[in-house]
Write a protein that holds these residues in place. Structure first.
Motif: not given
Ligand SMILES: NC(=O)CC(=O)C(=O)O
Length: 283
Positions: A46, A52, A119, A160-161, A164, A187, A190, A223
């Motif tokens: 990503e 980022y 995304k 990424c996210h 989930r 990060n 997480t 980040y």
């Molecule tokens: N870039 C992201 O979407 C980050 C993410 O999901 C995370 O948990 O850190």
């Protein structure tokens, strides 16, 4: 139609700088290296062309219709055709109708764009005394799942996210995905708690392969990135992974593991739609 049911995948965990040209040159060398190691599918992180960080996205964004300025996009297309491989091009900021999206482009071995995933689930998080990030201040969310037929199987894309949301992975499974690729930049908090867990969960629930590709820890911006690009098989085994430094993970994907897992645990046949009253995920 899958041409290769057993092949090598390359996950390019790149360190991202504030110089776009440097990032493109690094990605180019990494793709060439992975291809020389025999990878038929190469995945990038990503935001591999841009730190980022919300302060950089606008400046690094590309309009893919403007071939003169879309240097990251052009490099991916050129490299896919030069190496004769499939590339899941991580993500870069895309300029689209006056707005920005966090977008992944997939290129086939003749350099053609096979798919573009924006995304869907933007990363808006606020963990008190830890991390606060709001992608929706900058990005417009995508509205379509993306599953793409390639020489190396049917690949679902999430960024990424997106990992989930089990529903997205279930849509891909229902539509025949062999593999889901999630370019991502978790990060430190997480990442440690959830990165591997989410990958295993999506792989095991859907009995398919999951591949992730992250920037390396010491990338530019404030980040701090977890790293740990990984390949998980349908049984939840970690086939290959990395630490947080810049590296290229080369691993073998063998789709026979999908049938083996589904024969061993035929959960698709055992599903009780009559009880869950789910929406039809196949349409
Ligand atoms: N870039 C992201 O979407 C980050 C993410 O999901 C995370 O948990 O850190």
């Amino acid at each position: 139609m899958v041409k290769l049911s057993k092949f090598k995948i390359g996950l390019c965990q790149l360190s991202v700088t504030t110089e776009k040209k440097t990032n493109i040159d690094k990605a180019c060398s990494a793709i060439e290296f992975a291809s020389k190691q025999g990878a038929s599918l190469v995945v990038l992180p990503e935001m591999w062309n841009c730190p980022y960080s919300t302060d950089y996205f606008e400046q690094f964004a590309e309009n893919f219709d403007d071939q003169e300025s879309a240097s990251s996009y052009k490099m991916l297309s050129k490299l896919a055709s030069q190496e004769g491989i499939t590339i899941v091009g991580g993500s870069i900021p895309e300029r689209c109708e006056g707005q920005l999206c966090n977008t992944c482009c997939v290129f086939g071995p003749n350099g053609d764009l096979l798919a573009k995933h924006r995304k869907i689930h933007l990363f808006d998080v606020n963990i008190p005394d830890d991390i606060s990030f709001k992608e929706s201040d900058i990005f417009l969310a995508g509205s379509e799942p993306t599953i793409v037929d390639t020489d190396v199987g049917k690949i679902g894309i999430g960024i990424c996210h997106d990992i989930r949301f089990p529903e997205l992975a279930m849509v891909y499974q229902a539509r025949g995905a062999h593999l889901i690729c999630y370019p991502g930049a978790f990060n430190m908090s997480t990442g440690e708690a959830l990165w591997e867990l989410e990958q295993k969960a999506r792989a095991v629930d859907n009995q398919l392969f999951v591949a992730t590709c992250s920037p390396s820890r010491f990338s530019a911006g404030t980040y701090t990135i977890w790293g740990h690009s990984t390949l998980v098989d349908p049984f939840g085994n970690v086939i290959a992974t990395s630490e947080h430094d810049e590296t290229i993970v080369i691993a073998e994907v063998d789709y026979s593991a999908i049938q083996y897992t589904r024969d061993s645990f035929p959960i698709e046949k055992q599903r009780r739609q009559d009880i869950y009253k789910f929406i039809d995920l196949h349409v």
